[in-house]
Design an enzyme around this catalytic site. Structure first.
Site, mmCIF file in Angstrom:
data_model
loop_
_atom_site.group_PDB
_atom_site.id
_atom_site.type_symbol
_atom_site.label_atom_id
_atom_site.label_comp_id
_atom_site.label_asym_id
_atom_site.label_seq_id
_atom_site.Cartn_x
_atom_site.Cartn_y
_atom_site.Cartn_z
ATOM 1 N N TYR A 1 49.948 -13.776 -16.173
ATOM 2 C CA TYR A 1 50.661 -12.528 -15.855
ATOM 3 C C TYR A 1 50.700 -12.338 -14.326
ATOM 4 C CZ TYR A 1 51.607 -7.529 -15.567
ATOM 5 O OH TYR A 1 52.143 -6.314 -15.254
ATOM 6 N N ASP B 1 42.966 -12.551 -21.827
ATOM 7 C CA ASP B 1 43.903 -11.425 -21.804
ATOM 8 C C ASP B 1 44.645 -11.466 -23.136
ATOM 9 O OD1 ASP B 1 46.112 -9.759 -21.542
ATOM 10 O OD2 ASP B 1 46.416 -10.229 -19.420
ATOM 11 N N LYS C 1 50.969 -1.926 -23.911
ATOM 12 C CA LYS C 1 51.912 -2.747 -24.656
ATOM 13 C C LYS C 1 51.745 -2.498 -26.164
ATOM 14 C CE LYS C 1 52.631 -4.087 -20.441
ATOM 15 N NZ LYS C 1 51.985 -5.255 -19.844
ATOM 16 N N ARG D 1 34.350 11.669 -15.112
ATOM 17 C CA ARG D 1 34.587 10.291 -14.643
ATOM 18 C C ARG D 1 33.632 9.344 -15.357
ATOM 19 N NH1 ARG D 1 32.440 9.392 -10.226
ATOM 20 N NH2 ARG D 1 33.299 11.145 -9.043
HETATM 21 C C1 LIG Z 1 51.312 -5.545 -18.626
HETATM 22 C C2 LIG Z 1 50.281 -6.629 -18.605
HETATM 23 C C3 LIG Z 1 49.134 -6.520 -17.812
HETATM 24 C C4 LIG Z 1 48.896 -5.350 -16.866
HETATM 25 O O1 LIG Z 1 48.739 -4.148 -17.530
HETATM 26 P P1 LIG Z 1 49.189 -2.726 -16.922
HETATM 27 O O2 LIG Z 1 48.866 -1.787 -18.016
HETATM 28 O O3 LIG Z 1 50.649 -2.820 -16.613
HETATM 29 O O4 LIG Z 1 48.381 -2.523 -15.676
HETATM 30 C C5 LIG Z 1 48.193 -7.525 -17.892
HETATM 31 N N1 LIG Z 1 48.376 -8.607 -18.682
HETATM 32 C C6 LIG Z 1 49.480 -8.760 -19.435
HETATM 33 C C7 LIG Z 1 49.627 -9.969 -20.286
HETATM 34 C C8 LIG Z 1 50.462 -7.772 -19.429
HETATM 35 O O5 LIG Z 1 51.567 -7.930 -20.171
#
Ligand SMILES: *Cc1c(COP(=O)(O)O)cnc(C)c1O
Length: 384
Positions: A103, A175, A200, A50
């Site tokens: 988001y 982000d 992504k 962890r």
């Molecule tokens: C998908 C996404 C998230 C969250 O990420 P997860 O891996 O689904 O928890 C945060 N910010 C943006 C812009 C996203 O597209």
């Protein structure tokens, strides 16, 4: 690695061949604990996993190098990364300023999970500097930036927002999921911390969930690493390994995503069936000039507003054949979504609601003529 260009860092940072066997690819350390050489005699600092795992370290070194950062921490998902960051930085009574099309999961985390613990949020139009200044309070600790935004691809001037945040004694957190570090480097523009959903573009193949926090310097590294260890939302070894593999092709993938999306945006802009094309690579996009300045390409995400309204948008999203109807984005395969009922269902009726005639495309790296033909046949089906 820091003196090498992006594509070279993406392939080599943290990815040295295994020193004992010569395996060209670092192995997947599918383990939970490490043998100690006498009590407390840790090899390379590893003990119970962890707190650290060599495959996760390989990914964290790679992630930091991609963003030109000092450190990175890898988590089980983007939201797990965001949660660790927010709980390490904030205390009850603190306030966060967010974009009005942030988001939805970030909004839900702050307003549903963290609000009961005394965290307050304000959503604001981040492209309006005066509105951002007006939203900041003495308790504001974070200004949270997402650019391009989801799903309307609004562009925020990262350097301008970072300056406003810093003047107020707050952190600028970006982000960077939509642009990916291949197109946008927020630390160089003045951001303090970056979060990613590596699910992504970084993973890039729709086969793994993950998230990251990237640090420009040492600030908050120990605190967020402590959250990672104490709470345990870490990335599993196989997930970390899949993400490192995806990242190695990020530069070429994103180049093709951007080229395909630009072609589709230009095609759509000439079709009367679409009343608006949301894509920062179009000169008519209100954020085009800022995007051209702070990004090295315009990315693979675009949204389309159907002139014929919500029912047409829904039918269109259900009529494509190559574009698969699914949430998520950033994979090599093209996806289509209807945000009001899918990704953005939780914000319907709020300030973050998406227009009901909008579909969102995550443009993949298939042959672009096939993709355009697919969209054309979908238009023909909903017209007929
Ligand atoms: C998908 C996404 C998230 C969250 O990420 P997860 O891996 O689904 O928890 C945060 N910010 C943006 C812009 C996203 O597209």
């Amino acid at each position: 690695m820091s003196d090498h260009a992006f594509a070279t860092r993406a392939i080599h940072a943290g990815q040295a061949p295994d020193p004992t066997t010569g395996s060209i690819i670092p192995p997947i350390h599918q383990v939970s604990t490490h043998v100690q050489d006498g009590i407390g005699g840790l090899r390379e600092g590893y003990e119970y996993n962890r707190s650290g795992n060599p495959t996760r370290t390989a990914l964290e070194v790679q992630l930091a190098a991609l963003e030109g950062g000092a450190h990175a921490l890898s988590f089980a998902s983007g939201l797990a990364a965001e949660d660790a960051l927010l709980r390490a930085v904030l205390k009850p009574g603190d306030h966060v300023v967010l974009g009005n099309d942030v988001y939805g999961g970030t909004y839900r985390l702050l307003t549903k999970v963290l609000a009961p613990w005394g965290i307050e949020t304000t959503t604001v139009e981040l492209s309006d500097a005066d509105a951002v200044r007006a939203a900041i309070r003495p308790e504001t600790r974070i200004v949270w930036v997402e650019t391009p935004s989801n799903p309307l691809l609004k562009i925020v001037d990262i350097a301008a927002i970072a300056e406003i945040a810093h003047a107020a004694g707050a952190l600028a957190v970006v982000d960077n999921t939509f642009a990916s570090p291949a197109l946008q480097q927020p630390l160089a523009l003045g951001a303090d911390l970056i979060v990613h959903s590596t699910t992504k573009y970084l993973g890039g193949h729709s086969d793994v969930l993950g998230g990251a926090v990237v640090f420009g310097d040492d600030r908050y590294h120990e605190q967020i690493k402590f959250q990672q260890f104490a709470v345990g939302a870490v990335s599993a070894p196989l997930d970390a390994w899949l993400t490192t593999r995806g990242i190695k092709t990020l530069a070429v993938r994103v180049r093709q995503h951007s080229e395909n999306a630009q072609a589709i945006a230009e095609w759509a802009a000439a079709r009367p069936e679409f009343e608006t094309v949301f894509y920062p690579g179009l000169a008519t996009h209100p954020g085009h000039d800022i995007a051209a300045r702070q990004m090295s390409g315009f990315g693979g995400m675009l949204s389309l507003a159907l002139s014929a309204g919500p029912d047409a948008a829904r039918s269109f999203a259900e009529s494509t054949r190559i574009f698969q109807l699914a949430e998520s984005l950033g994979g090599v395969e093209s996806l289509i979504g209807y945000p009001p009922d899918m990704t953005h269902a939780s914000v319907r009726g709020t300030a973050l609601a998406v227009p009901e005639n909008v579909v969102r495309l995550s443009v993949g790296i298939e042959d672009v003529a096939d993709l355009i033909a697919d969209l054309e046949q979908a238009l023909a089906r909903i017209a007929g």
